[in-house]
Design an enzyme around this catalytic site. Structure first.
Site, PDB file in Angstrom:
ATOM      1  N   HIS A 178       0.846  -1.200   0.000  1.00  0.00           N
ATOM      2  CA  HIS A 178       0.000   0.000   0.000  1.00  0.00           C
ATOM      3  C   HIS A 178       0.882   1.250   0.000  1.00  0.00           C
ATOM      4  CE1 HIS A 178      -3.378  -2.639   1.718  1.00  0.00           C
ATOM      5  NE2 HIS A 178      -3.636  -2.360   0.451  1.00  0.00           N
ATOM      6  N   ALA A 179       0.549   2.178  -0.892  1.00  0.00           N
ATOM      7  CA  ALA A 179       1.440   3.303  -1.163  1.00  0.00           C
ATOM      8  C   ALA A 179       1.695   4.211   0.038  1.00  0.00           C
ATOM      9  CB  ALA A 179       0.868   4.117  -2.325  1.00  0.00           C
ATOM     10  N   GLU A 181       1.624   3.827   3.183  1.00  0.00           N
ATOM     11  CA  GLU A 181       2.122   3.250   4.436  1.00  0.00           C
ATOM     12  C   GLU A 181       3.648   3.308   4.441  1.00  0.00           C
ATOM     13  OE1 GLU A 181       0.078  -0.563   4.333  1.00  0.00           O
ATOM     14  OE2 GLU A 181      -1.873   0.435   4.269  1.00  0.00           O
ATOM     15  N   ASN A 253      -3.821  -5.500  -2.318  1.00  0.00           N
ATOM     16  CA  ASN A 253      -4.080  -6.517  -1.292  1.00  0.00           C
ATOM     17  C   ASN A 253      -5.519  -7.056  -1.323  1.00  0.00           C
ATOM     18  OD1 ASN A 253      -2.527  -7.989   0.521  1.00  0.00           O
ATOM     19  ND2 ASN A 253      -3.422  -6.933   2.296  1.00  0.00           N
ATOM     20  N   ARG A 254      -6.186  -6.820  -2.448  1.00  0.00           N
ATOM     21  CA  ARG A 254      -7.480  -7.464  -2.713  1.00  0.00           C
ATOM     22  C   ARG A 254      -7.418  -8.194  -4.051  1.00  0.00           C
ATOM     23  NH1 ARG A 254      -7.346  -5.749   1.521  1.00  0.00           N
ATOM     24  NH2 ARG A 254      -8.873  -4.608   2.777  1.00  0.00           N
ATOM     25  N   HIS A 306       2.671  -3.733   6.608  1.00  0.00           N
ATOM     26  CA  HIS A 306       1.693  -2.678   6.348  1.00  0.00           C
ATOM     27  C   HIS A 306       1.691  -1.725   7.544  1.00  0.00           C
ATOM     28  CE1 HIS A 306      -0.664  -4.470   2.902  1.00  0.00           C
ATOM     29  NE2 HIS A 306       0.057  -5.507   3.262  1.00  0.00           N
ATOM     30  N   SER A 307       0.826  -0.732   7.484  1.00  0.00           N
ATOM     31  CA  SER A 307       0.548   0.102   8.654  1.00  0.00           C
ATOM     32  C   SER A 307      -0.856   0.658   8.455  1.00  0.00           C
ATOM     33  CB  SER A 307       1.558   1.245   8.782  1.00  0.00           C
ATOM     34  OG  SER A 307       1.281   2.289   7.860  1.00  0.00           O
ATOM     35  N   TYR A 308      -1.531   1.129   9.459  1.00  0.00           N
ATOM     36  CA  TYR A 308      -1.127   1.219  10.822  1.00  0.00           C
ATOM     37  C   TYR A 308      -2.165   0.501  11.667  1.00  0.00           C
ATOM     38  CZ  TYR A 308      -4.759   4.847  11.094  1.00  0.00           C
ATOM     39  OH  TYR A 308      -5.955   5.520  11.022  1.00  0.00           O
ATOM     40  N   TYR A 358     -10.841  -7.310  10.199  1.00  0.00           N
ATOM     41  CA  TYR A 358     -12.067  -7.431   9.413  1.00  0.00           C
ATOM     42  C   TYR A 358     -11.905  -8.517   8.346  1.00  0.00           C
ATOM     43  CZ  TYR A 358      -9.050  -3.899   7.183  1.00  0.00           C
ATOM     44  OH  TYR A 358      -7.970  -3.208   6.703  1.00  0.00           O
ATOM     45  N   GLU A 380       0.942  -4.999  10.858  1.00  0.00           N
ATOM     46  CA  GLU A 380       0.449  -3.621  10.774  1.00  0.00           C
ATOM     47  C   GLU A 380       1.309  -2.847  11.771  1.00  0.00           C
ATOM     48  OE1 GLU A 380      -1.864  -2.347   8.874  1.00  0.00           O
ATOM     49  OE2 GLU A 380      -3.326  -3.908   8.401  1.00  0.00           O
TER      50      GLU A 380
HETATM   51  O1  0X9 Z   1      -6.715  -4.258   4.619  1.00  0.00           O
HETATM   52  C1  0X9 Z   1      -5.552  -4.598   4.354  1.00  0.00           C
HETATM   53  O2  0X9 Z   1      -5.181  -4.899   3.232  1.00  0.00           O
HETATM   54  C2  0X9 Z   1      -4.523  -4.651   5.486  1.00  0.00           C
HETATM   55  N1  0X9 Z   1      -4.663  -3.518   6.329  1.00  0.00           N
HETATM   56  S1  0X9 Z   1      -4.152  -2.060   5.790  1.00  0.00           S
HETATM   57  O3  0X9 Z   1      -4.491  -1.074   6.781  1.00  0.00           O
HETATM   58  N2  0X9 Z   1      -2.577  -2.016   5.715  1.00  0.00           N
HETATM   59  O4  0X9 Z   1      -4.685  -1.826   4.496  1.00  0.00           O
HETATM   60  C3  0X9 Z   1      -4.731  -5.901   6.305  1.00  0.00           C
HETATM   61  C4  0X9 Z   1      -4.466  -7.158   5.552  1.00  0.00           C
HETATM   62  C5  0X9 Z   1      -4.812  -8.382   6.324  1.00  0.00           C
HETATM   63  N3  0X9 Z   1      -4.823  -9.542   5.473  1.00  0.00           N
HETATM   64  C6  0X9 Z   1      -5.777  -9.750   4.529  1.00  0.00           C
HETATM   65  N4  0X9 Z   1      -6.815  -8.996   4.412  1.00  0.00           N
HETATM   66  N5  0X9 Z   1      -5.635 -10.826   3.782  1.00  0.00           N
HETATM   67 ZN    ZN Z   2      -1.688  -1.848   3.992  1.00  0.00          ZN
END
Ligand code: 0X9
Ligand code: ZN
Ligand code: ZN
Length: 427
Positions: A178-179, A181, A253-254, A306-308, A358, A380
């Protein structure tokens, strides 16, 4: 012997200019505890200029979980009044976003030649750093280009470890998915620096570098990272164009093949959690996934920074079902955050992503786990919201120092599960 990295021609540039226009914008934190609160937040997200920081999208807002969001200057007082009216208490995390950004960007162009690991670096600087650190440590580091980004930037992997002539098991570590972070790429650079510094010194890290290889991708989402430096400090996604939409980018990350576009992901190109048009549509994701698939026989752990929010997460995030290895991963996460805590007292939560933060399908950690990489963790990093993505440079050092302890713990554990008492590989 301590080896220093010299970058002859790189002078730290004075960074200024557009980092997104956010004068007077505020960041608020609140915790909805009933349906009326939730409805208010949903309404606000449609009418006012708001941008969700934690969680990342209004769809992920639930009761009893705190929400951080940015509210545009022109909307702040109205939203605050509305919150008071419905009796939803809130905290102002950041009074004036632009002032904070400005303070962080207005720094003198220093002419120091020694790479400063306690500062954030733009993509050009990081790219030069990858070349220099590999050049200066040929016995320990090789640099590979594992692919190119949508806009044509190189995605680099640093292969870190002592050459032994025979294949070694490896730990994969990536940063900058993620950019915005920024602490994440700063950590990957810190990690590589520490691996070199400790090499030859008797230390845990030295043992690890002898026995294992670390495959480090300092910045995965290179286009997004560059964009967060030049155009919008709070950019999250990639920079690929979406046909038929004015909105840019996919959430990398999706975009992995782990119940792709299921719960916690969106099919809307304008969403910050857009899953993309198809699995691995993003060149950056494809490059990472291809590399890991091609080296899956040696990769024993997958770590992604990642953060945060200060958490150590493990699969699954795409379902509430517990993984087969839940108890082992849970113990490992607990001990890793315990090691982290021992240095500066920083508290981290831990657990499966789905129940700890989540449901969010399509993430790299779940994908790596399902590929067979059992030790798969998302960190995170700092903080818990005081600065959020705008973590000051003064926190780079303590954050990285403490995180090293967690990574060391995991790497040592992984190594121990694969060595017999004779120190030979058993699996
Ligand atoms: O939502 C995310 O992609 C991650 N949190 S962030 O605040 N850095 O964007 C958490 C990723 C946890 N793992 C997965 N969702 N697979
Ligand atoms: Zn992230
Ligand atoms: Zn310290």
């Amino acid at each position: 012997m301590e080896r220093l990295l010299f970058l002859g021609f790189v002078t730290a540039v004075a960074v200024s200019g557009p980092v997104g226009r956010y004068p007077g914008d505020k960041v608020l934190r609140l915790k909805p505890d009933n349906e009326q609160h939730l409805q208010f937040i949903r309404d606000v997200s449609h009418t006012a200029e708001v941008d969700f920081w934690q969680p990342h999208s209004v769809e992920l807002v639930t009761t009893n979980r705190s929400v951080d969001f940015r509210v545009g200057a022109g909307w702040a007082s109205e939203v605050q009044a509305g919150l008071k009216k419905i009796g939803l208490k809130y905290e102002v995390l950041i009074e004036n976003l632009q002032n904070l950004m400005k303070n962080q960007f207005d720094r003198k162009g220093s002419r120091s030649v020694r790479y400063d690991y306690e500062r954030y670096h733009n993509w050009d600087q990081i790219e030069s750093w990858t070349a220099a650190i590999a050049d200066e440590n040929p016995n320990l580091i090789s640099r590979f280009e594992i692919g190119r980004s949508y806009e044509g930037r190189s995605i680099y992997l640093l292969w870190v470890g002592k050459r032994t002539g025979s294949p070694k098991p490896a730990i994969f570590l990536d940063c900058g998915i993620h950019a915005r972070e920024w602490i994440s790429p700063a950590f990957c650079q810190w990690f590589v620096k520490e691996a070199i510094r400790n090499f030859g010194i008797s230390s845990t890290l030295n043992t690890l570098v002898n026995e294992l290889d670390f495959l480090v991708v300092p910045v995965v989402n290179v286009d997004g990272y560059a964009y967060s430096w030049t155009k919008d400090r709070l950019w999250r996604k990639t920079r690929s164009r979406n046909p038929g939409s004015d909105c840019v980018g996919t959430d990398p990350n999706r975009n992995f093949n782990a119940k792709w576009c299921g719960n916690g992901a969106s099919r809307d190109p304008c969403s910050p959690i857009y899953c993309g048009p198809y699995v691995e549509s993003e060149k950056e994701v494809k490059a990472l996934a291809d590399f890991i698939r091609n080296h899956s026989s040696i990769i024993k752990a997958y770590l992604t920074m990642h953060s945060y929010s200060q958490k150590c997460l493990f699969p699954y995030s795409y379902t509430y079902s517990l993984v087969f290895d839940h108890d082992e991963l849970n113990d490992l996460a607990r001990n890793a955050v315990g090691a982290l805590h021992s240095l500066h007292g920083t508290r981290y939560g831990f657990g499966p992503g789905s129940s700890t933060i989540y449901l969010a399908a399509g993430g790299s950690d779940d994908w790596a786990y399902d590929l067979g990489i059992k030790y798969s963790f998302t960190f995170e990093l700092r903080d818990t919201g005081r600065y959020g993505f705008l973590l000051p440079e003064s926190q780079i050092k303590p954050t990285c120092e403490e995180t090293m302890l967690a990574i060391n713990y995991i790497a040592t554990y992984v190594l121990s599960t694969w060595l017999n008492p004779m120190g030979e590989w058993t699996k």
